[in-house]
Design a protein around this motif. Sequence first.
Motif, mmCIF file in Angstrom:
data_model
loop_
_atom_site.group_PDB
_atom_site.id
_atom_site.type_symbol
_atom_site.label_atom_id
_atom_site.label_comp_id
_atom_site.label_asym_id
_atom_site.label_seq_id
_atom_site.Cartn_x
_atom_site.Cartn_y
_atom_site.Cartn_z
ATOM 1 N N UNK A 296 0.651 -1.181 0.026
ATOM 2 C CA UNK A 296 0.039 -0.127 0.055
ATOM 3 C C UNK A 296 0.858 1.283 -0.265
ATOM 4 N N UNK A 297 1.946 1.235 -0.118
ATOM 5 C CA UNK A 297 2.983 2.304 -0.204
ATOM 6 C C UNK A 297 3.193 2.619 -1.601
ATOM 7 N N UNK A 298 1.881 3.144 -2.130
ATOM 8 C CA UNK A 298 1.966 3.496 -3.590
ATOM 9 C C UNK A 298 1.651 5.027 -3.684
ATOM 10 N N UNK A 299 1.486 5.597 -2.734
ATOM 11 C CA UNK A 299 1.183 7.092 -2.565
ATOM 12 C C UNK A 299 2.657 7.733 -2.257
ATOM 13 N N UNK A 300 2.750 8.997 -2.899
ATOM 14 C CA UNK A 300 4.166 9.525 -2.736
ATOM 15 C C UNK A 300 4.424 10.014 -1.217
ATOM 16 N N UNK A 301 3.275 10.384 -0.567
ATOM 17 C CA UNK A 301 3.791 10.839 0.767
ATOM 18 C C UNK A 301 3.448 9.572 1.821
ATOM 19 N N UNK A 302 3.317 8.349 1.387
ATOM 20 C CA UNK A 302 3.170 7.062 2.374
ATOM 21 C C UNK A 302 4.700 6.455 2.054
ATOM 22 N N UNK A 303 5.671 6.902 1.282
ATOM 23 C CA UNK A 303 6.734 5.929 0.785
ATOM 24 C C UNK A 303 7.543 5.530 2.068
ATOM 25 N N UNK A 304 7.802 6.543 2.898
ATOM 26 C CA UNK A 304 8.501 6.413 4.123
ATOM 27 C C UNK A 304 10.142 6.508 3.963
ATOM 28 N N UNK A 305 10.917 6.407 5.258
ATOM 29 C CA UNK A 305 12.228 6.623 5.098
ATOM 30 C C UNK A 305 12.987 5.194 5.032
ATOM 31 N N UNK A 306 14.217 5.308 5.452
ATOM 32 C CA UNK A 306 14.886 3.750 4.887
ATOM 33 C C UNK A 306 14.320 2.650 5.739
ATOM 34 N N UNK A 307 14.297 2.904 7.019
ATOM 35 C CA UNK A 307 13.901 1.995 7.995
ATOM 36 C C UNK A 307 12.424 1.442 7.535
ATOM 37 N N UNK A 308 11.457 2.318 6.953
ATOM 38 C CA UNK A 308 10.265 1.838 6.805
ATOM 39 C C UNK A 308 9.926 0.734 5.530
ATOM 40 N N UNK A 309 11.034 0.808 4.694
ATOM 41 C CA UNK A 309 10.749 -0.175 3.469
ATOM 42 C C UNK A 309 11.774 -0.372 2.606
ATOM 43 N N UNK A 310 13.119 0.217 2.993
ATOM 44 C CA UNK A 310 14.353 -0.085 2.191
ATOM 45 C C UNK A 310 15.079 -1.225 2.466
ATOM 46 N N UNK A 311 15.230 -1.353 4.086
ATOM 47 C CA UNK A 311 16.101 -2.303 4.395
ATOM 48 C C UNK A 311 15.787 -3.737 3.814
ATOM 49 N N UNK A 312 16.804 -4.496 4.013
ATOM 50 C CA UNK A 312 16.609 -5.871 3.151
ATOM 51 C C UNK A 312 15.804 -6.953 4.207
ATOM 52 N N UNK A 313 15.421 -6.490 5.353
ATOM 53 C CA UNK A 313 14.477 -7.288 6.057
ATOM 54 C C UNK A 313 13.161 -7.486 5.434
ATOM 55 N N UNK A 314 12.947 -6.513 4.617
ATOM 56 C CA UNK A 314 11.324 -6.511 3.929
ATOM 57 C C UNK A 314 11.659 -7.503 2.815
ATOM 58 N N UNK A 315 12.525 -8.181 2.476
ATOM 59 C CA UNK A 315 12.729 -9.137 1.444
ATOM 60 C C UNK A 315 11.932 -10.353 2.089
ATOM 61 N N UNK A 316 11.985 -10.676 3.531
ATOM 62 C CA UNK A 316 11.249 -11.760 4.032
ATOM 63 C C UNK A 316 9.899 -11.154 4.711
ATOM 64 N N UNK A 317 9.701 -10.171 5.468
ATOM 65 C CA UNK A 317 8.834 -9.703 6.147
ATOM 66 C C UNK A 317 7.901 -8.524 5.480
ATOM 67 N N UNK A 318 6.889 -8.274 5.846
ATOM 68 C CA UNK A 318 6.020 -7.382 5.502
ATOM 69 C C UNK A 318 5.359 -7.004 6.854
ATOM 70 N N UNK A 319 4.431 -5.569 6.840
ATOM 71 C CA UNK A 319 3.916 -5.510 8.088
ATOM 72 C C UNK A 319 2.767 -6.435 8.496
ATOM 73 N N UNK A 320 2.337 -6.973 7.643
ATOM 74 C CA UNK A 320 1.319 -7.822 7.967
ATOM 75 C C UNK A 320 1.605 -9.067 9.098
ATOM 76 N N UNK A 321 2.986 -9.489 8.884
ATOM 77 C CA UNK A 321 3.511 -10.256 10.008
ATOM 78 C C UNK A 321 3.709 -9.716 11.202
ATOM 79 N N UNK A 322 4.388 -8.357 11.241
ATOM 80 C CA UNK A 322 4.541 -7.912 12.378
ATOM 81 C C UNK A 322 3.161 -7.435 13.351
ATOM 82 N N UNK A 323 2.301 -7.078 12.391
ATOM 83 C CA UNK A 323 0.945 -7.028 13.118
ATOM 84 C C UNK A 323 0.570 -8.386 13.759
#
Length: 373
Positions: A296-323
């Motif tokens: 859902x990070x398809x809106x310009x203002x929702x992309x976020x900073x490095x820790x929000x989506x750029x780290x390689x953790x997101x190759x394995x996890x999405x926020x659904x898992x964190x929730x």
Amino acid sequence: FRSMLWLSEFRVSFRTIMFFLSIILSAYVFGGITVKYRLFPYDQASIVKHQFQKSKMPENIEVYDEKAIVDVAARRIYSTVENAIDMREQLKRNTIIPEYNLIYIKGNERERYLDSYINDNTTTFRSRMEVARVATYGVNHYGVLIQTSQKPNRKLLVYNQEHGGNPFKFEYFIAIIEEAKIAGYDVLALSMSGLGLNDNDPTIFPTRNGMTKFQNIKQHNIFSQFYDSKNPELTGLAPMLSGNYFLIKESIKRKAYKQVVMTGISGGGWYTTLLSSVIPEIERSISFAGTVPLGLRIVKRDLGDYEQYMDRIYQSFDYWEFYVLATMNTIGQSNRTHHQIYNSHDTCCFDAGTANVIIDILEKAGGIPNMNA
């Protein structure tokens, strides 16, 4: 003579071609090494790519592939529920540094620290403030534990500030302390890496070039250079999360708190979501405008900073898992509560449009027990 002239021109042309080929080959090899080992100018290129991505993104969230996102959410939620214990352990291996050093700041050093960070509105609590510092490698995180009553409390509220830095600068945080006192909670104040309570110390952590010193880590993309050859599973989020992780764990253990709640706004909400995923002692977690699933990070203002989506953790996890993990206890049962709260007129990110889409996706994906958005 003409043959010699042609041969001379051919040699010049051949040399020119070989010169340009050697430049192209060198650039290709250098680029490959830069990407593999995240050397200069990898971070600078990532920032440029990040800004370019944002410039091409839409301004609203009206157009998105609902079916694809629902399918992803349902699959990830189901898998996490079925494998919660293993997934939490994997997340800890990726984000929590196993070795750390924790000390309590006392005496004159404590007084100097409090003079630097604590305002006059909290003087009534100053004598009951404990200051602790956790060092992982050379990355320092500080926590200020406020005992709100002269008698020991058995409940703890953990508050993580956002990019604004020092929680004690904000009147609403002072109001939170007062409300916590009435409800019988102590308060543990935390900040993001390199900001607020953590903004004075230089930072040292391992990279592929060995231990490297950084003077300023306010821009968190610097953690993309993190690499620990002894613990290669750790990602760049590890030096960001580990300090606050151990500050919370130590406070719970040392004071024997029986009930723990964590909250934070924006970047602090992001910390709240991830740390409650790996700290099952947190009974309730409340993230204010802190996260949005990757799809859902398809809106310009929702992309976020490095820790929000750029780290390689997101190759394995999405926020659904964190929730999901934020609602599961140590044996994989859903008996904790997690809240994602959004502001309808947020001037930063994750506004009502995005929030409503998350709610809709959650409902169509079957929902997450004990989670509210």
